[in-house]
Design an enzyme around this catalytic site. Structure first.
Site, PDB file in Angstrom:
ATOM      1  N   TYR A   8      -3.635   1.012  -9.161  1.00 56.36           N
ATOM      2  CA  TYR A   8      -4.495  -0.037  -8.610  1.00 56.36           C
ATOM      3  C   TYR A   8      -4.978   0.341  -7.225  1.00 56.36           C
ATOM      4  O   TYR A   8      -4.489   1.288  -6.615  1.00 56.36           O
ATOM      5  CB  TYR A   8      -3.772  -1.386  -8.596  1.00 56.36           C
ATOM      6  CG  TYR A   8      -2.784  -1.595  -7.462  1.00 56.36           C
ATOM      7  CD1 TYR A   8      -1.579  -0.919  -7.413  1.00 56.36           C
ATOM      8  CD2 TYR A   8      -3.072  -2.484  -6.420  1.00 56.36           C
ATOM      9  CE1 TYR A   8      -0.678  -1.122  -6.374  1.00 56.36           C
ATOM     10  CE2 TYR A   8      -2.182  -2.698  -5.381  1.00 56.36           C
ATOM     11  CZ  TYR A   8      -0.984  -2.012  -5.359  1.00 56.36           C
ATOM     12  OH  TYR A   8      -0.109  -2.215  -4.329  1.00 56.36           O
TER      13      TYR A   8
ATOM     14  N   LYS B  53      -0.328   4.855  -5.726  1.00 59.39           N
ATOM     15  CA  LYS B  53      -0.553   3.409  -5.745  1.00 59.39           C
ATOM     16  C   LYS B  53      -0.474   2.924  -7.187  1.00 59.39           C
ATOM     17  O   LYS B  53      -1.493   2.672  -7.843  1.00 59.39           O
ATOM     18  CB  LYS B  53      -1.892   3.057  -5.083  1.00 59.39           C
ATOM     19  CG  LYS B  53      -1.924   1.632  -4.576  1.00 59.39           C
ATOM     20  CD  LYS B  53      -2.935   1.442  -3.484  1.00 59.39           C
ATOM     21  CE  LYS B  53      -3.114   0.004  -3.065  1.00 59.39           C
ATOM     22  NZ  LYS B  53      -1.993  -0.587  -2.331  1.00 59.39           N
TER      23      LYS B  53
ATOM     24  N   GLU C 164       8.054   2.868   5.139  1.00 64.06           N
ATOM     25  CA  GLU C 164       6.872   2.008   5.330  1.00 64.06           C
ATOM     26  C   GLU C 164       7.287   0.572   5.087  1.00 64.06           C
ATOM     27  O   GLU C 164       8.455   0.281   4.844  1.00 64.06           O
ATOM     28  CB  GLU C 164       5.755   2.422   4.367  1.00 64.06           C
ATOM     29  CG  GLU C 164       6.137   2.308   2.910  1.00 64.06           C
ATOM     30  CD  GLU C 164       5.000   2.662   1.945  1.00 64.06           C
ATOM     31  OE1 GLU C 164       3.824   2.557   2.321  1.00 64.06           O
ATOM     32  OE2 GLU C 164       5.310   3.028   0.802  1.00 64.06           O
TER      33      GLU C 164
ATOM     34  N   LEU D  96       2.960   5.308   0.971  1.00 65.01           N
ATOM     35  CA  LEU D  96       1.574   5.307   0.524  1.00 65.01           C
ATOM     36  C   LEU D  96       0.688   5.834   1.657  1.00 65.01           C
ATOM     37  O   LEU D  96       0.828   5.394   2.797  1.00 65.01           O
ATOM     38  CB  LEU D  96       1.153   3.877   0.177  1.00 65.01           C
ATOM     39  CG  LEU D  96      -0.211   3.809  -0.505  1.00 65.01           C
ATOM     40  CD1 LEU D  96      -0.089   4.228  -1.961  1.00 65.01           C
ATOM     41  CD2 LEU D  96      -0.794   2.422  -0.407  1.00 65.01           C
TER      42      LEU D  96
HETATM   43  N1  PDD Z   1      -1.034  -2.809   0.070  1.00 63.88           N
HETATM   44  N2  PDD Z   1       2.057   0.778   1.817  1.00 63.88           N
HETATM   45  C1  PDD Z   1       2.157  -0.013   0.738  1.00 63.88           C
HETATM   46  C2  PDD Z   1       3.406   0.015  -0.067  1.00 63.88           C
HETATM   47  C3  PDD Z   1       1.083  -0.842   0.386  1.00 63.88           C
HETATM   48  O1  PDD Z   1       1.159  -1.617  -0.704  1.00 63.88           O
HETATM   49  C4  PDD Z   1      -0.088  -0.856   1.201  1.00 63.88           C
HETATM   50  C5  PDD Z   1      -1.284  -1.706   0.873  1.00 63.88           C
HETATM   51  C6  PDD Z   1      -0.146  -0.011   2.326  1.00 63.88           C
HETATM   52  C7  PDD Z   1      -1.356   0.069   3.220  1.00 63.88           C
HETATM   53  O2  PDD Z   1      -2.404   0.754   2.584  1.00 63.88           O
HETATM   54  P1  PDD Z   1      -3.944   0.453   2.922  1.00 63.88           P
HETATM   55  O3  PDD Z   1      -4.095   0.608   4.403  1.00 63.88           O
HETATM   56  O4  PDD Z   1      -4.671   1.479   2.156  1.00 63.88           O
HETATM   57  O5  PDD Z   1      -4.214  -0.957   2.495  1.00 63.88           O
HETATM   58  C8  PDD Z   1       0.955   0.805   2.595  1.00 63.88           C
HETATM   59  C9  PDD Z   1      -2.147  -3.515  -0.510  1.00 63.88           C
HETATM   60  C10 PDD Z   1      -3.038  -4.177   0.506  1.00 63.88           C
HETATM   61  C11 PDD Z   1      -1.618  -4.454  -1.586  1.00 63.88           C
HETATM   62  O6  PDD Z   1      -0.837  -3.983  -2.402  1.00 63.88           O
HETATM   63  O7  PDD Z   1      -2.013  -5.619  -1.609  1.00 63.88           O
END
Ligand code: PDD
Length: 286
Positions: A31, A146, A178, A202
């Site tokens: 996703y 992801k 993270e 991620l």
């Molecule tokens: N989450 N780490 C994890 C585990 C995440 O699920 C996310 C983002 C990030 C930050 O990634 P980015 O800057 O590309 O949004 C780091 C999204 C927003 C979600 O699952 O809703």
């Protein structure tokens, strides 16, 4: 609300998938969550590139070419109710008639795109900062992907919510990995510290923007492993994600981070981030 499901644009209430979908049975899919400002997706190329990496790693052929993804996203965003949106796109390995762990043969993937209003932290939350807790990182060895199998992240974030916190910061082998749904930065003695983009986290799109802005504006930064003791001794902690943007964490496990208020570096980075985002959006013809 209009969603996209397997080639069709239809109202959410009419979008149906099989209970045998492998996303449902196995969490077998990928996703992305893409922020949209003034109906323009932010960093779409980077989100599509990360989707491709995840799909390659889980051996799921990308069902759409990038131009097709752009078209679908443009139509869903145009039909969305808000100017600022959060677009979710999800691809699973489809629905087979048999439940078998091994890949099905000749089964089309399930492709779903959905949009919701983008809810970023408002001025009050931004001024107050967020509370976080630490938890053991109980996830698998491909946290760089992801994928939709998110039960460990769900449990971690619920643990935070149970004690009135916003985020759970995960530690593995004594190192920061993270947040449950965000990347984490540390500021110590005027230097921004970021964990490296390896299997433990991620590779956040917002993380990259933050490091680009630090480089552009001459904020000192180091990308390296961060020990638990450094996390606990931080002058500032930030969480970053597509929906939280850059948000200061002001308590960790109930202890104040620095002086317990959003620090100057966080405020500076958020100002750079919002100026950059607004400038990109003005110049974008998406
Ligand atoms: N989450 N780490 C994890 C585990 C995440 O699920 C996310 C983002 C990030 C930050 O990634 P980015 O800057 O590309 O949004 C780091 C999204 C927003 C979600 O699952 O809703």
């Amino acid at each position: 609300m209009t969603v996209y499901l397997n080639g069709q644009y239809l109202p959410l209430a009419e979008a149906k998938i099989s209970p045998l979908d492998r996303g449902f049975l196995f969490g077998d899919g990928a996703y992305e969550v893409i922020p949209v400002y003034s109906r323009r997706p932010f960093r779409l190329d980077e989100h599509l590139a990360r989707l491709q990496k995840t799909l390659d790693a889980i051996r799921l052929p990308n069902p759409l070419a990038d131009a097709e993804w752009r078209e679908v996203i443009a139509r869903i965003v145009a039909a969305g109710e808000s100017e600022d949106q959060s677009v979710l796109l999800q691809v699973t390995r489809g629905a087979d008639v048999m439940r078998d762990h091994a890949f099905p043969v000749g089964v089309p993937p399930t492709v779903f795109v959905f949009t919701a209003p983008l809810v970023t932290p408002g001025p009050v939350q931004r001024a107050a900062g967020a509370a976080a807790i630490t938890v053991a990182d109980a996830r698998w060895a491909r946290c760089d992907l992801k994928v939709i199998s998110l039960v460990a992240n769900v449990l971690a974030r619920q643990q935070a919510v149970d004690v009135g916190s916003v985020e759970a910061i995960m530690l593995r082998d004594g190192l920061l990995s993270e947040g449950a749904a965000s990347n984490i930065f540390v500021v110590k003695d005027g230097v921004l510290l970021a964990p490296p983009k390896d299997w433990r986290m991620l590779p956040g799109i917002t993380y990259d923007v933050v490091l680009e802005l630090a480089a552009r504006h001459g904020m000192k930064f180091e990308v390296r492993d961060i020990a638990e003791a450094e996390l606990r001794a931080a002058d500032e902690l930030w969480m970053t994600s597509s929906t939280k943007e850059v948000l200061a964490i002001v308590t960790l496990d109930g202890q104040p981070v620095g002086d317990g208020r959003p620090g100057p570096a966080a405020q500076q980075m958020y100002a750079w981030y919002s100026a950059f985002r607004d400038q990109v959006m003005r110049n974008s013809d998406a």
